[in-house]
Motif scaffolding. Structure first.
Motif, PDB file in Angstrom:
ATOM      1  N   PHE A  20       1.038  -1.156   0.183  1.00 15.50           N
ATOM      2  CA  PHE A  20       0.029   0.255  -0.135  1.00 15.50           C
ATOM      3  C   PHE A  20       0.733   1.578   0.174  1.00 15.50           C
ATOM      4  N   THR A  21       0.611   1.945  -0.919  1.00 11.19           N
ATOM      5  CA  THR A  21       2.055   3.558  -1.292  1.00 11.19           C
ATOM      6  C   THR A  21       1.897   4.609  -1.523  1.00 11.19           C
ATOM      7  N   LEU A  22       1.339   5.219  -1.252  1.00 14.93           N
ATOM      8  CA  LEU A  22       0.984   6.523  -1.502  1.00 14.93           C
ATOM      9  C   LEU A  22       2.165   7.624  -2.122  1.00 14.93           C
ATOM     10  N   SER A  23       2.411   8.261  -3.355  1.00 16.81           N
ATOM     11  CA  SER A  23       2.871   8.938  -3.966  1.00 16.81           C
ATOM     12  C   SER A  23       2.868   9.665  -4.555  1.00 16.81           C
ATOM     13  N   SER A  24       3.395  10.747  -5.406  1.00 16.49           N
ATOM     14  CA  SER A  24       3.254  12.299  -5.748  1.00 16.49           C
ATOM     15  C   SER A  24       4.557  12.871  -7.013  1.00 16.49           C
ATOM     16  N   PRO A  25       3.792  12.114  -8.298  1.00 20.21           N
ATOM     17  CA  PRO A  25       5.012  12.124  -9.420  1.00 20.21           C
ATOM     18  C   PRO A  25       5.296  13.321  -9.717  1.00 20.21           C
ATOM     19  N   ASP A  26       5.178  14.901  -8.871  1.00 20.27           N
ATOM     20  CA  ASP A  26       5.006  16.191  -9.675  1.00 20.27           C
ATOM     21  C   ASP A  26       6.727  15.893  -7.997  1.00 20.27           C
ATOM     22  N   LEU A  27       5.751  16.187  -6.303  1.00 23.00           N
ATOM     23  CA  LEU A  27       7.261  16.207  -5.234  1.00 23.00           C
ATOM     24  C   LEU A  27       8.515  15.041  -5.746  1.00 23.00           C
ATOM     25  N   GLU A  28       7.963  13.509  -6.387  1.00 23.31           N
ATOM     26  CA  GLU A  28       9.224  12.827  -6.751  1.00 23.31           C
ATOM     27  C   GLU A  28      10.498  13.494  -7.275  1.00 23.31           C
ATOM     28  N   ALA A  29       9.754  14.187  -8.381  1.00 22.98           N
ATOM     29  CA  ALA A  29      10.247  14.844  -8.732  1.00 22.98           C
ATOM     30  C   ALA A  29      11.039  16.455  -8.329  1.00 22.98           C
ATOM     31  N   ASN A  30      10.670  17.221  -8.435  1.00 27.89           N
ATOM     32  CA  ASN A  30      10.625  18.548  -7.714  1.00 27.89           C
ATOM     33  C   ASN A  30      10.989  18.859  -6.303  1.00 27.89           C
ATOM     34  N   GLY A  31      10.556  18.333  -5.315  1.00 24.19           N
ATOM     35  CA  GLY A  31       9.949  18.141  -3.623  1.00 24.19           C
ATOM     36  C   GLY A  31       8.499  19.435  -3.837  1.00 24.19           C
ATOM     37  N   LEU A  32       8.812  19.621  -2.986  1.00 21.71           N
ATOM     38  CA  LEU A  32       7.398  21.207  -2.731  1.00 21.71           C
ATOM     39  C   LEU A  32       8.620  21.828  -3.009  1.00 21.71           C
ATOM     40  N   THR A  33       7.884  22.748  -3.676  1.00 22.61           N
ATOM     41  CA  THR A  33       8.274  24.472  -4.072  1.00 22.61           C
ATOM     42  C   THR A  33       7.294  24.968  -3.701  1.00 22.61           C
ATOM     43  N   ASN A  34       7.500  26.428  -4.387  1.00 21.15           N
ATOM     44  CA  ASN A  34       6.606  28.048  -4.111  1.00 21.15           C
ATOM     45  C   ASN A  34       5.006  27.521  -5.120  1.00 21.15           C
TER      46      ASN A  34
END
Length: 177
Positions: A20-34
């Protein structure tokens, strides 16, 4: 300072805890950003919620709760940025910026007032010179829904989540300014 700190997944009472996994393509690529930063309280960001995806929820899942929490907030009790209940069990993700609009969230889901006092996504906004941890947690529940109430708080939703969890997936990112 933006980086992936930890990606955890766990299932309670299930044989395949790592599945059971949770992911985010955007966050995995860039982390939290502005673009994910709040746009008040001295912060000037886009306040856009990230796209999220999950897979392999427990087979008996009847609904989900999603939270974004900052345990480092100088409040004495952390800071709830986003709390969504009653996400239908067939849901496997939430599109980018869905946190800003009920129409973009999965049908039937319910956004609870966060610590900013709004019923939508409230992005990261750590004090200047500080880096905070932002925990995204998806709870798979054994109940169909939590009765909606304007008076519901993140603490109440957390109580319900912890009482009815059959699986949980968490990912944590840091953000500083």
């Amino acid at each position: 300072m933006r980086k992936l700190v930890l990606v955890l997944s766990a299932m309670l009472g299930c044989a395949n805890a790592q599945d059971f996994t949770l992911s985010s393509p955007d966050l995995e690529a860039n982390g939290l950003t502005n673009k994910h930063m709040f746009n008040q309280f001295g912060c000037q960001g886009g306040n856009i919620s990230p796209a999220l995806e999950w897979k392999n929820a427990p087979k008996d899942t009847k609904s989900f709760i999603l939270t974004m929490y900052d345990p480092d907030a100088p409040s004495g009790s952390g800071w709830w940025h986003w709390v969504v209940a009653n996400i239908p069990p067939a849901t496997t993700g939430i599109i980018e910026n869905a946190g800003s609009s009920v129409e973009l969230m999965p049908k039937g889901s319910w956004s609870i007032r966060n610590d900013y006092g709004i019923n939508t996504f409230g992005g990261a906004c750590p004090p200047e010179g500080r880096t905070h941890h932002y925990q995204f947690t998806l709870y798979a529940l054994d109940i169909d829904n939590i009765p909606e109430s304007e008076a519901a708080s993140p603490a109440f939703i957390g109580f319900m989540a912890n009482h009815h969890t059959i699986g949980k997936a968490t990912m944590t990112y840091t953000f500083g300014r």
